[in-house]
Design a protein around this motif. Structure first.
Motif, short mmCIF file in Angstrom:
data_model
loop_
_atom_site.label_atom_id
_atom_site.label_comp_id
_atom_site.label_asym_id
_atom_site.label_seq_id
_atom_site.Cartn_x
_atom_site.Cartn_y
_atom_site.Cartn_z
N PRO A 196 74.02 38.96 78.23
CA PRO A 196 73.36 38.39 77.05
C PRO A 196 74.31 37.50 76.28
O PRO A 196 75.54 37.69 76.31
CB PRO A 196 72.97 39.64 76.24
N ASP A 197 73.77 36.52 75.60
CA ASP A 197 74.60 35.67 74.75
C ASP A 197 75.35 36.52 73.74
O ASP A 197 74.77 37.41 73.11
CB ASP A 197 73.74 34.64 74.02
N TRP A 253 77.69 38.67 74.37
CA TRP A 253 78.09 39.99 74.88
C TRP A 253 79.53 40.30 74.52
O TRP A 253 80.42 39.47 74.68
CB TRP A 253 77.91 40.03 76.40
N TYR A 282 75.93 43.05 71.83
CA TYR A 282 76.22 41.63 71.68
C TYR A 282 76.13 41.24 70.22
O TYR A 282 75.51 41.92 69.39
CB TYR A 282 75.25 40.78 72.52
N ALA A 286 71.30 44.70 74.09
CA ALA A 286 70.39 44.28 75.16
C ALA A 286 70.20 45.43 76.14
O ALA A 286 71.18 46.05 76.57
CB ALA A 286 70.94 43.05 75.87
#
Length: 387
Positions: free
Chosen positions: A303-304, A306, A323, A333
């Protein structure tokens, strides 16, 4: 839940889980990290066991140094270790309305000290203090009278992995004083620090323990036994006489592979445990998922934002990855189905198809492994005196 672990490298003299990064409590209920920007750093506690994660800042009168180490306890308090003029001072932090409460615990005089991963009991905390010829194991929280020296192990020790649910057996990676190879050893904290050899794949190999799952006995190991001078990721079983195996699917030519979480609850079934791995390459970091029985690796985008190399598994096989982004200051996430996707095909990939030597290791012959410590039989023969 199985919390994350941070792998020490051969060059990391202080290598141990903990530190100023994101650390998850032993039961997965809380986590802690240093938040903020630049020099304005403060401890932050995450609550992970509710419907959605949320963060509580724990600032004090002045910002924290970047090398401050944090460790969350199961009751919601956060242990902080600060370097103060040649010693390390410990305190417990907790939210008190709009302010932050602090309980000083005392200190340890040491040149180098690193917190160990959270103790399985959730209430105690330990640290390694590396000296010139030996390494001290200190209980720095959960005792009756402040920091207490509980063991002294000969040699320079790094790493730190708990082998049981009671917080009695600790594995560390020990470099002997004569400059020999690093070997993982088990330290019995209830018997004055008695030391037992844990990994001995070959006499010349460096054998480090990265993660252990007490439920199943699964061990994740890094060793240069298959290819001297080049470390490989392998797996074994605590108490087993079978050799350590080095799967080809975990040998990435263009990425570093580091395990950080093992699926809990797989009692006496090490081959069914899903393992989460951090994959690092020039393009960035992403997630790998592997299970010994499946003998293959699934790679997933992270995930962005992280917090790379951190996460936990639930007993139901959901991988949770923390994240932080500009829009989401506290996110978790959830990756569902990754463990189930690694169920082996009984026709093409039978779980027991490998010979005793395991998958190809890059050289002829089968590495030999000494029998790791069976905890149910401790204490064992072959122990050495404390230190």
């Amino acid at each position: 839940m199985t919390a994350c672990a941070i792998e020490p490298t051969a060059q990391d003299d202080d290598g141990a889980a903990g530190g100023g990064g994101f650390t998850i409590a032993a039961d997965g209920s809380y986590a802690a990290r240093l938040a903020g920007e630049g020099e304005a750093l403060f401890p932050e506690r995450w609550t992970l066991d509710g419907p959605e994660p949320y963060a509580v800042p724990l600032p004090l009168g002045q910002p924290e140094e970047r090398d401050a180490q944090l460790l969350p306890l199961a009751d919601g308090r956060v242990l902080i270790a600060r370097r103060v003029a040649g010693r390390f001072a410990f305190s417990l932090l907790y939210p008190t309305g709009p302010a932050t409460g602090e309980v000083p615990l005392g200190g340890v005089e040491a040149e180098s000290l690193r917190l160990l991963p959270p103790s399985p009991d959730g209430m105690c905390a330990y640290a390694l203090a590396v000296g010139e010829r030996s390494t001290g194991v200190w209980q720095v929280a959960g005792g009756a009278f402040g920091p207490e020296h509980v063991a002294e192990v000969r040699g320079r020790c790094t790493g730190g992995v708990w082998l049981d649910r009671a917080g009695r057996m600790l594995a560390v990676d020990r470099e002997p004083g004569d400059g020999g190879p690093v070997k993982a050893v088990a330290v019995d904290l209830e018997r004055g620090g008695e030391v037992t050899p844990l990994l001995q794949i070959t006499d010349e190999s460096s054998d480090r323990l990265l993660l252990a799952d007490p439920d199943s006995g699964l061990l994740l190991i890094r060793s240069d036994a298959p290819s001297p001078g080049h470390e490989r990721l392998g797996w074994g079983v605590l108490g087993s006489t079978r050799p350590v195996r080095f799967p080809e699917c975990l040998r990435a030519a263009d990425a570093a592979v580091t395990p950080f979480a093992v699926q809990p609850g797989q009692v006496l079934m090490p081959e069914t445990c899903a393992v989460a791995l951090r994959m690092d390459a020039a393009a960035g970091s992403w997630v790998g998922v592997w299970r010994p029985a499946a003998r293959r690796l699934i790679q997933l985008p992270a995930p962005d934002g992280w917090l790379a190399g951190t996460g936990l598994w639930t007993r139901d096989g959901v991988l949770c990855l923390p994240y932080v982004t500009g829009a989401v200051p506290c996110g978790l996430a959830r990756v569902e189905g990754a463990a189930e996707a690694l169920v082996p095909d009984p026709v093409t990939t039978p779980a027991q198809a490998e010979p005793a030597g395991g998958e190809p290791s890059g050289r002829r012959g089968t590495p030999v492994v000494c029998k790791p410590v069976p905890l149910q039989q401790a204490p064992l023969t072959g122990r050495t005196l404390p230190g």
